[in-house]
Design a protein around this motif. Sequence first.
Motif, PDB file in Angstrom:
ATOM      1  N   GLY A 183       0.813  -1.212   0.000  1.00  0.00           N
ATOM      2  CA  GLY A 183       0.000   0.000   0.000  1.00  0.00           C
ATOM      3  C   GLY A 183       0.844   1.258   0.000  1.00  0.00           C
ATOM      4  N   ALA A 184       1.909   1.257   0.813  1.00  0.00           N
ATOM      5  CA  ALA A 184       2.781   2.437   0.880  1.00  0.00           C
ATOM      6  C   ALA A 184       3.523   2.650  -0.432  1.00  0.00           C
ATOM      7  CB  ALA A 184       3.773   2.277   2.029  1.00  0.00           C
ATOM      8  N   VAL A 185       4.040   1.566  -1.003  1.00  0.00           N
ATOM      9  CA  VAL A 185       4.774   1.682  -2.269  1.00  0.00           C
ATOM     10  C   VAL A 185       3.843   2.134  -3.391  1.00  0.00           C
ATOM     11  CG1 VAL A 185       6.000   0.367  -4.044  1.00  0.00           C
ATOM     12  CG2 VAL A 185       6.552   0.006  -1.631  1.00  0.00           C
ATOM     13  N   ALA A 186       2.638   1.544  -3.464  1.00  0.00           N
ATOM     14  CA  ALA A 186       1.688   1.904  -4.517  1.00  0.00           C
ATOM     15  C   ALA A 186       1.259   3.364  -4.392  1.00  0.00           C
ATOM     16  CB  ALA A 186       0.469   0.987  -4.463  1.00  0.00           C
ATOM     17  N   ALA A 187       1.013   3.823  -3.158  1.00  0.00           N
ATOM     18  CA  ALA A 187       0.648   5.228  -2.967  1.00  0.00           C
ATOM     19  C   ALA A 187       1.811   6.140  -3.325  1.00  0.00           C
ATOM     20  CB  ALA A 187       0.216   5.461  -1.516  1.00  0.00           C
ATOM     21  N   GLY A 188       3.031   5.705  -3.008  1.00  0.00           N
ATOM     22  CA  GLY A 188       4.197   6.510  -3.367  1.00  0.00           C
ATOM     23  C   GLY A 188       4.335   6.678  -4.874  1.00  0.00           C
ATOM     24  N   ILE A 189       4.026   5.613  -5.609  1.00  0.00           N
ATOM     25  CA  ILE A 189       4.151   5.686  -7.068  1.00  0.00           C
ATOM     26  C   ILE A 189       2.985   6.468  -7.674  1.00  0.00           C
ATOM     27  CG2 ILE A 189       4.119   4.313  -9.190  1.00  0.00           C
ATOM     28  CD1 ILE A 189       5.571   2.107  -7.627  1.00  0.00           C
ATOM     29  N   ALA A 190       1.742   6.067  -7.333  1.00  0.00           N
ATOM     30  CA  ALA A 190       0.567   6.648  -7.977  1.00  0.00           C
ATOM     31  C   ALA A 190       0.300   8.084  -7.534  1.00  0.00           C
ATOM     32  CB  ALA A 190      -0.661   5.783  -7.693  1.00  0.00           C
ATOM     33  N   HIS A 191       0.521   8.370  -6.252  1.00  0.00           N
ATOM     34  CA  HIS A 191       0.225   9.704  -5.734  1.00  0.00           C
ATOM     35  C   HIS A 191       1.435  10.622  -5.805  1.00  0.00           C
ATOM     36  CE1 HIS A 191      -1.982  12.426  -2.794  1.00  0.00           C
ATOM     37  NE2 HIS A 191      -0.756  12.934  -2.818  1.00  0.00           N
ATOM     38  N   SER A 192       2.528  10.209  -5.150  1.00  0.00           N
ATOM     39  CA  SER A 192       3.678  11.113  -5.014  1.00  0.00           C
ATOM     40  C   SER A 192       4.443  11.287  -6.318  1.00  0.00           C
ATOM     41  CB  SER A 192       4.611  10.572  -3.923  1.00  0.00           C
ATOM     42  OG  SER A 192       3.917  10.419  -2.701  1.00  0.00           O
ATOM     43  N   TRP A 193       4.638  10.206  -7.063  1.00  0.00           N
ATOM     44  CA  TRP A 193       5.466  10.285  -8.271  1.00  0.00           C
ATOM     45  C   TRP A 193       4.648  10.674  -9.493  1.00  0.00           C
ATOM     46  CZ3 TRP A 193       7.232   5.618 -11.567  1.00  0.00           C
ATOM     47  CH2 TRP A 193       8.075   6.065 -12.593  1.00  0.00           C
ATOM     48  N   LEU A 194       3.584   9.912  -9.775  1.00  0.00           N
ATOM     49  CA  LEU A 194       2.813  10.139 -10.998  1.00  0.00           C
ATOM     50  C   LEU A 194       1.732  11.201 -10.833  1.00  0.00           C
ATOM     51  CD1 LEU A 194       2.399   6.422 -12.152  1.00  0.00           C
ATOM     52  CD2 LEU A 194       4.062   8.111 -12.955  1.00  0.00           C
ATOM     53  N   GLY A 195       1.378  11.532  -9.620  1.00  0.00           N
ATOM     54  CA  GLY A 195       0.353  12.555  -9.397  1.00  0.00           C
ATOM     55  C   GLY A 195      -1.015  12.166  -9.909  1.00  0.00           C
ATOM     56  N   ALA A 196      -1.322  10.864  -9.916  1.00  0.00           N
ATOM     57  CA  ALA A 196      -2.583  10.396 -10.481  1.00  0.00           C
ATOM     58  C   ALA A 196      -3.699  10.302  -9.453  1.00  0.00           C
ATOM     59  CB  ALA A 196      -2.382   9.025 -11.129  1.00  0.00           C
ATOM     60  N   LEU A 197      -3.384  10.474  -8.173  1.00  0.00           N
ATOM     61  CA  LEU A 197      -4.385  10.431  -7.114  1.00  0.00           C
ATOM     62  C   LEU A 197      -4.370  11.771  -6.387  1.00  0.00           C
ATOM     63  CD1 LEU A 197      -3.672   6.854  -5.672  1.00  0.00           C
ATOM     64  CD2 LEU A 197      -5.342   7.507  -7.415  1.00  0.00           C
TER      65      LEU A 197
END
Length: 330
Positions: A183-197
Motif C-alpha cells: 500500500g505504501a509503495v503503490a501510494a508513493g508511485i501513484a500519488h507522489s510520483w505520478l500525481g494520479a491520485l
Amino acid sequence: MPARNRRLIAVVVLVPVLAALALWAFAWPASRTAPRDLPLGVAGSPAAAAQVERQLARHEGAFEIHRYADEAAARDAIQDRSVYGAVVVTPQGPELLTASAAGPTVAQFLQQAVAQQAAAGGAQVETVDVVPTPASDPRGAVLNAAVLPLALAGIVAGAVVTLLGLRGVRAVLALLGASALVGAVAAGIAHSWLGALGGDWWAEAAVLGLSTAAVSGAVAGLAALVGPAGTGIGAALVMLLGNPFSGATSAPQMLPEPADAIGQWLPPGAGTTLLRSVSFFDGAAATGPALTLTWWAALGLGAVLLGSSLRARKTGSEPTPDRREPSAVG
C-alpha cells in the motif's frame, strides 16, 4: 493408462479450457460495455426537466434519472457519488455536469449522448467537469492500470506465505506486513510520483494496503483450509472474475449483468470503487466497498488461523508408534 499419459492429457485439455475462460472473462464484459441504469441527474424547472427526461428515456434502460431542484443540488449529488452527472436546464440552454474522476469513459459517454439530444433540438451543450481527473492523468489510466498489479501482489503474497510454510499468527503478521508495504509503495508511485491520485496520501495507502490484504488473505486462507489447490482457486477467482469485472476502466453500471454486481463483491472491484471515493470524492460512498474489503481480509486471515489450528489438532491427535520397554534382564 499410465500416470504419465494421464498428466499429458490433463495438460493438453486444461490449458485450452483455462485460455477460453480467461478470454470469456475479459472479452465478454469489454464487448458488452454500455450504460445500464446509470444514475444521472436532471435539474431545472419541472416542465423543462420533464422534457429532458423524456428525451433521455429514448436510450431505453440506459439511465436511472434523479430529479434535483437546481444546479447546486445536482453538483452536491455528483460530489456525493449519488449520480455520475447531471443535465441542468438553464435559460441560456442545457448544461451538462460530469465527473471524469468517477470514470472518464462514463463522462465521455454522457457528453456524446447529451450532445446528440441537444443537437437534435438545435441547441449546444456546455460541459462542466465538476470532479475532474488530475491534470497529470486526465484519462485515469494509472488507476485503471493499478488493478492488475495489486491483484498480482496479493496473490503472490498469499502464495509465498503458503509455500514458505508460515502458519497461524506468523502467517497473519507476514500477510499484514506485506500488504502494508504494498500500500505504501503503490501510494508513493501513484500519488507522489505520478500525481494520479488527489486525496490524502495515508488514506490512499490504507485503501491500497487493504485491497492487497483482502486478496492475499483469501488466497492464503483457502490454501490453509483446502491445501495447495486453494492457492489456485483464490488466484483464479481474483484474476478471472475480480479483475475483468471490477469496472475500473468504466463503471459497474457499464458492465453486463451479473458482472456488475459480482465485480463489486470481489476485492479488485471494491478496491477500485473505494480508491476513487477516497482520492477524489472526500470518502463519499466509501462505506460499502470498505466493508467488502474488510470482510474479505478478516475472513481470509481468520481462515489462515483456523487452518493452522486444525492442522495442529490433527497432528496432535495422530497416534504415536508403540515403544516397548526393554525387558529386564534377570
